[in-house]
Structures are given as structure tokens and as C-alpha cells.
Write an enzyme that holds these catalytic residues in place. Structure first.
Site, PDB file in Angstrom:
ATOM      1  CB  SER A  44      -0.983   0.002   1.172  1.00 21.01           C
ATOM      2  OG  SER A  44      -0.318  -0.207   2.391  1.00 21.01           O
ATOM      3  CD  GLU A  45       0.336   4.094   1.910  1.00 20.91           C
ATOM      4  OE1 GLU A  45      -0.643   4.823   1.691  1.00 20.91           O
ATOM      5  OE2 GLU A  45       0.284   3.079   2.642  1.00 20.91           O
ATOM      6  CB  THR A  46       7.424   1.991  -1.005  1.00 17.68           C
ATOM      7  OG1 THR A  46       6.940   0.680  -1.322  1.00 17.68           O
ATOM      8  CG2 THR A  46       8.931   1.941  -0.863  1.00 17.68           C
ATOM      9  CG  HIS A  76       1.903   0.843   6.832  1.00 19.84           C
ATOM     10  ND1 HIS A  76       1.236   1.573   5.866  1.00 19.84           N
ATOM     11  CD2 HIS A  76       2.597  -0.117   6.161  1.00 19.84           C
ATOM     12  CE1 HIS A  76       1.506   1.066   4.685  1.00 19.84           C
ATOM     13  NE2 HIS A  76       2.328   0.042   4.823  1.00 19.84           N
TER      14      HIS A  76
END
Length: 295
Positions: A44-46, A76
Site C-alpha cells: 500500500s505504501e513504500t 505504517h
């Protein structure tokens, strides 16, 4: 060669929490290259970190990319990045310069020796939401208005990114999530929303939450620190949490990736603290597993 680390945040086990990519040194990477790395990971994210240009220890510029876009802040991936730094150097105090503003993060070992990161959000705000937007969100979710908890009214909450908070009256309603991806994405894009924070109150200090994230190309985010911070501000604004409180959010259970997010409120400080552990993921087994993805 760009180093890409993989962590699961808000968990102590690789099969729980929310996977995130961490690039410890993104110096020289273009926007297109960062987006390509994030899309390739499929999480979902980096988080992409760049060392402080002034050389201050513990200071980093951080950008966050979902598979389809950049987002201003991600909790997160912040927790994952902070613990990755601590494991490569030592626990301590960090400051992440994000698009939303500076985010202090403290990493410390608990009494069991587990590293936990606590981020302090930018100053939050809670806004009224247009009833027509609530109706459209409910239609996209296929939820009825009478399935909402009247004690927790819809609001837009911000603590680095904007989230629409909708509270389900029952745990069963929260568990049944099958929504119109394109319809919800269109509403969220028009209203600059990053996720919907769908919640159910289990007790005064314990909640179960879920976060659709279609604007990032992800059906559902398994553990969402930015939304947790915004939700803490929401509860305080509505008088549903005391000025000083420690809250627990359970997320990811319905996806088979359970995680626990700690949310701290302090009297006299409008900012919200979000805490959690993170665990390194083995590289060969980390394809797009950060949640349910579009396509």
C-alpha cells in the site's frame, strides 16, 4: 543499486500487520523511479528516505508512494522505516520531514526487547462532512444509514492525510466489506481523501477498524497509522475520548493479517501519537501482499 527493504508494521510476526517497502537512501531517484519501485512491490505504501542535507543525525526527508500515486503521509511506512533505521544503527530519536510537515519518531525496545516506534503526528483537524458525500460513500460501500453508530457521526479527520470516518453499529457490519471500487475511488479523489476509516467501537478504549484505499490502487489497507492518528483526533474532538488516553485499534483481522495500533492522546498537546512494532520480511517471499489490490 537501490536497496529496498521490506517490513510488516504494527505486528511482531511476518504474517500480520501491513507490509511496507523502505528505501533507506533514495538520493538521486526520480519521481517516476520511486513510483515504479512502489508499484513493483505492490504494497500500500513504500517510504523513500533521503539523508538530511544539513547532515543532522536522525533527520531524514521522507516521501511515500502507493502503487499508483504519491501520498503526503503514511503511518505504517513511517513505523517500518524508523525500525529499519534503528536496526541498522540504534534506537533513538528521529525526525522525518514529510510533505505534511515534520514528524518526530521515537524507537525504543520494550521490556521484551521488541523495538517499537512511536510517531507524533502533525497537528490534526476534524471537519464536518457534506451529507451528500456521506450518502455517496454509503452507496459505494452498499451500507445503509441505519447500520451506522449514531454516537460516532461521520467526519473528515486529518493528521497528515484526510480520512472519512464512518462508524458501523455492529462488528458484523464492519466484517462484511465488498464495495464499488471505482465509485468510491471517484468520490475520494474528488474530496482529496486517502482512506475511509471504518470503525466499530468494542469498548471505550478499544476499536476495530478497516481502511479501503482505492485511490492508491489498493482495495484495503491492513493497518493504517495515518488514519489511526486522525481517528484519535476525531474521538477527542467529539468528546468520545478523554484529553489523555491510550487507545487500541485492531486492524487487518478480516484480511487475515491482524495488527495492533496504539493511539496516544495527551492533555495540552493536540498532536496524536501512534505506536507499533515492525518485523523484517524475507525478500524472496514478499510479492504484492500488502492487502487486497485492484486488478
Amino acid at each position: 543499486m537501490t536497496t529496498v527493504l521490506r517490513y510488516a508494521a504494527f505486528t511482531t510476526t511476518p504474517v500480520g500487520g501491513n507490509p511496507a517497502g523502505v528505501v533507506p537512501d533514495a538520493s538521486g531517484l526520480t519521481d517516476e523511479q520511486q513510483l515504479a519501485i512502489a508499484a513493483g512491490l505492490g504494497y500500500s505504501e513504500t517510504a523513500f528516505l533521503t539523508p538530511d542535507p544539513q547532515g543532522r543525525p536522525g533527520h531524514f526527508t521522507v516521501r511515500y508512494f502507493a502503487p499508483t500515486r504519491e501520498v503526503p503521509f503514511c503511518g505504517h511506512a513511517t513505523v517500518a522505516a524508523a525500525i529499519a533505521i534503528a536496526e541498522r544503527s540504534a534506537p533513538g530519536e528521529l525526525v522525518f520531514a514529510t510533505a505534511a510537515g515534520p514528524v518526530p519518531v521515537t524507537v525504543a525496545a520494550d521490556r521484551d526487547g521488541v523495538l517499537r516506534a512511536t510517531l507524533t503526528s502533525v497537528e490534526p483537524r476534524v471537519l464536518e462532512v457534506d451529507p451528500a458525500d456521506v450518502q455517496e460513500a454509503l452507496a459505494a460501500l452498499d451500507w445503509r444509514a441505519d447500520e451506522l453508530d449514531p454516537t460516532l457521526p461521520p467526519r473528515i479527520a486529518y493528521a497528515g492525510a484526510r480520512h472519512l470516518v464512518l462508524a458501523a453499529a455492529t462488528r458484523e457490519r464492519l466484517a462484511r466489506l465488498d464495495y464499488d471500487f471505482d465509485r468510491l475511488a471517484a468520490l475520494m479523489t474528488a474530496r482529496d481523501l486517502i482512506t475511509l476509516q471504518l470503525v466499530w467501537r468494542a469498548s471505550a478504549t478499544e476499536f476495530h477498524v478497516r481502511d479501503p484505499f482505492p485511490v492508491g490502487g489498493v482495495v484495503e489497507d491492513p493497518a493504517t497509522g495515518a488514519a489511526a492518528a486522525a481517528f484519535g483526533a476525531y474521538l477527542r474532538e467529539l468528546g468520545e475520548a478523554p484529553a489523555t488516553a491510550e487507545l487500541l485499534l485492531h486492524q487487518g483481522e478480516d484480511l487475515g493479517r491482524p495488527g495492533v495500533l496504539g493511539v496516544g492522546l495527551r492533555a495540552g498537546d493536540p498532536r496524536v501519537r501512534v505506536s507499533g512494532a515492525a518485523v523484517r520480511l524475507p525478500d524472496p517471499q514478499c510479492g504484492p501482499a500488502g492487502g487486497a489490490h485492484a486488478g
